[in-house]
Design a protein around this motif. Structure first.
Motif, short mmCIF file in Angstrom:
data_model
loop_
_atom_site.label_atom_id
_atom_site.label_comp_id
_atom_site.label_asym_id
_atom_site.label_seq_id
_atom_site.Cartn_x
_atom_site.Cartn_y
_atom_site.Cartn_z
N VAL A 211 0.83 -1.21 0.00
CA VAL A 211 0.00 0.00 0.00
C VAL A 211 0.86 1.26 0.00
O VAL A 211 0.56 2.24 -0.69
CB VAL A 211 -0.95 0.00 1.21
CG1 VAL A 211 -1.82 1.25 1.23
CG2 VAL A 211 -1.82 -1.26 1.21
N ALA A 212 1.91 1.26 0.79
CA ALA A 212 2.83 2.40 0.90
C ALA A 212 4.16 1.86 1.38
O ALA A 212 4.31 0.65 1.61
CB ALA A 212 2.27 3.45 1.87
N ASP A 213 5.16 2.75 1.53
CA ASP A 213 6.50 2.30 1.90
C ASP A 213 6.49 1.38 3.10
O ASP A 213 7.20 0.37 3.13
CB ASP A 213 7.40 3.51 2.18
CG ASP A 213 7.78 4.24 0.90
OD1 ASP A 213 7.60 3.66 -0.18
OD2 ASP A 213 8.25 5.39 1.00
N ASP A 214 5.70 1.73 4.12
CA ASP A 214 5.71 0.96 5.36
C ASP A 214 4.39 0.24 5.62
O ASP A 214 4.14 -0.19 6.75
CB ASP A 214 6.02 1.89 6.54
CG ASP A 214 4.97 2.99 6.72
OD1 ASP A 214 4.17 3.21 5.77
OD2 ASP A 214 4.91 3.60 7.80
N ARG A 215 3.56 0.08 4.59
CA ARG A 215 2.22 -0.48 4.81
C ARG A 215 1.88 -1.54 3.78
O ARG A 215 2.09 -1.35 2.58
CB ARG A 215 1.17 0.64 4.77
CG ARG A 215 1.37 1.68 5.85
CD ARG A 215 0.41 2.84 5.74
NE ARG A 215 0.79 3.88 6.69
CZ ARG A 215 0.16 5.05 6.82
NH1 ARG A 215 -0.88 5.31 6.04
NH2 ARG A 215 0.57 5.93 7.71
N TYR A 216 1.32 -2.63 4.29
CA TYR A 216 0.90 -3.74 3.46
C TYR A 216 -0.50 -4.18 3.86
O TYR A 216 -0.89 -4.04 5.03
CB TYR A 216 1.87 -4.92 3.60
CG TYR A 216 3.24 -4.64 3.04
CD1 TYR A 216 3.59 -5.07 1.76
CD2 TYR A 216 4.18 -3.93 3.77
CE1 TYR A 216 4.84 -4.79 1.23
CE2 TYR A 216 5.43 -3.65 3.26
CZ TYR A 216 5.75 -4.09 1.98
OH TYR A 216 7.00 -3.81 1.46
N PHE A 217 -1.21 -4.72 2.90
CA PHE A 217 -2.56 -5.21 3.17
C PHE A 217 -2.65 -6.70 2.91
O PHE A 217 -2.05 -7.20 1.94
CB PHE A 217 -3.60 -4.50 2.28
CG PHE A 217 -4.99 -5.04 2.46
CD1 PHE A 217 -5.78 -4.61 3.50
CD2 PHE A 217 -5.48 -6.01 1.60
CE1 PHE A 217 -7.06 -5.14 3.69
CE2 PHE A 217 -6.75 -6.54 1.77
CZ PHE A 217 -7.55 -6.10 2.82
N VAL A 218 -3.39 -7.40 3.77
CA VAL A 218 -3.67 -8.82 3.54
C VAL A 218 -5.00 -9.16 4.20
O VAL A 218 -5.34 -8.60 5.26
CB VAL A 218 -2.53 -9.72 4.08
CG1 VAL A 218 -2.39 -9.60 5.59
CG2 VAL A 218 -2.75 -11.17 3.68
N PHE A 219 -5.76 -10.03 3.56
CA PHE A 219 -7.02 -10.52 4.11
C PHE A 219 -6.76 -11.90 4.69
O PHE A 219 -6.35 -12.82 3.98
CB PHE A 219 -8.09 -10.59 3.02
CG PHE A 219 -9.46 -10.90 3.54
CD1 PHE A 219 -10.31 -9.89 3.92
CD2 PHE A 219 -9.91 -12.22 3.64
CE1 PHE A 219 -11.59 -10.16 4.41
CE2 PHE A 219 -11.16 -12.51 4.12
CZ PHE A 219 -12.02 -11.48 4.51
N SER A 220 -6.99 -12.03 6.00
CA SER A 220 -6.73 -13.30 6.70
C SER A 220 -8.00 -13.78 7.41
O SER A 220 -7.94 -14.30 8.51
CB SER A 220 -5.59 -13.13 7.71
OG SER A 220 -5.88 -12.06 8.61
N GLY A 221 -9.12 -13.56 6.75
CA GLY A 221 -10.43 -13.83 7.34
C GLY A 221 -11.19 -12.55 7.57
O GLY A 221 -12.42 -12.50 7.48
N VAL A 222 -10.47 -11.49 7.87
CA VAL A 222 -10.95 -10.10 7.89
C VAL A 222 -9.82 -9.24 7.32
O VAL A 222 -8.69 -9.70 7.16
CB VAL A 222 -11.36 -9.62 9.30
CG1 VAL A 222 -12.64 -10.30 9.76
CG2 VAL A 222 -10.25 -9.85 10.31
#
Length: 311
Positions: free
Chosen positions: A154-165
């Protein structure tokens, strides 16, 4: 540490019985206040409580969660044991119907195994995020949340993942102080960022995990949707953070995730991301297995059980 006011919990329950709840027979309510690494989950046995599926909903969930004030109940897991496999229907403490709660699933797995609803070696629990593999083999409660999904940088220090929510994982470097973060304020700012939520296609809001490398694993602190505050532990957050740590930092599985209340372990298996940690009963009125059960007779004496086990 999780502070328990046993007398307060009993007083809360006594008040609930006196007050009653519209639409259900509170005297039949069969429950255990449990925890997964300090994440407090109210587990309600639908069958023993005489509850039908149509009686389960946001209003009931919120009222039952808020009835206990001696400890903050973070969410409620309704356990259905009729008409097929064991099913968990989960609501956050504000009544939000969540597709998954990792610690809720761990508590349900322990409860289901103790009651004989689930096989110890391996079984399946149905959830709003699909069927989940669970195990209580050797007393170790291990549950699989499925594969990490929708991974995005998402950004330099940010990531997204769906792990049930939905989880936004914010990476901290070694010079930042994880303990100094105001998780409630910083987490809420991201959780309610409408532009970001739309960008990630999760308008319901984001759980936010602040993660830092720690010894041979990671440390995290988590802001949870539906609790609208930091929790002592988050199962889906531990899984999401470990997934990001593996993808970004190259950490090998199993990954140790240190949370506010101890530590959890995340593995990568054929069933997806698998989490384990401590579970325990705090308070409740679950009858003994050999006790006669009548759906129309009240359970007279609540039993108090405090403790936890590694699993």
């Amino acid at each position: 540490m999780l502070d328990l006011d046993r007398h307060g919990l009993q007083a809360d329950y006594d008040d609930l019985r006196r007050r009653g709840v519209t639409g259900i027979d509170v005297e039949l309510l069969t429950f255990s206040v449990m925890h997964g690494n300090g994440n407090v989950i109210l587990v309600v046995d639908e069958t023993l409580s005489g509850l039908s599926a149509r009686e389960i909903g946001s209003g009931l969930a919120q009222e039952l969660c808020e009835s206990f004030t001696a400890v903050r109940v973070d969410g409620i897991a309704f356990v259905r044991t009729v008409d097929g496999p064991v099913r968990m229907t989960y609501f956050d403490r504000d009544g939000t119907n969540a597709s998954m709660c990792g610690n809720g699933l761990r508590c349900v797995t322990r409860y289901g195994n103790e009651r004989g609803y689930l096989r110890a070696d391996a079984d399946v629990v149905m959830t709003d995020d699909g069927p989940k593999w669970v195990s209580a083999a050797g007393g170790a409660i291990r549950v699989a949340l499925g594969a990490g999904r929708e991974f995005q940088h998402v950004a330099d220090d940010r990531y997204f993942v769906f792990s049930g929510v939905a989880h936004l994982v914010v990476l901290l470097d070694e010079n930042q102080d994880l303990d100094a973060i105001d998780v409630k304020t910083a987490g809420a700012a991201l959780r309610y960022d409408e532009r970001l939520c739309r960008q990630l296609n999760h308008p319901e809001g984001l759980h936010v995990d602040f993660m830092q490398r720690y010894e041979d694993g990671v440390r995290i602190r988590t802001y949870e949707v539906g609790v609208e505050d930091e929790t002592r532990a988050c199962g889906t957050g531990s899984a999401a953070s470990a997934y990001v740590a593996g993808r970004v930092w190259g950490l090998p599985y199993p990954i140790r995730v240190v949370v506010r209340e101890g530590e959890m372990r995340v593995e990568e298996t054929e069933h997806g991301l698998l989490i384990s940690g401590v579970t325990g009963h705090l308070f409740g009125n679950i009858p003994a297995l050999d006790a006669p059960i009548s759906r129309r007779a009240p359970i007279i004496a609540p039993a108090l059980a405090v403790g936890g086990s590694r699993g």
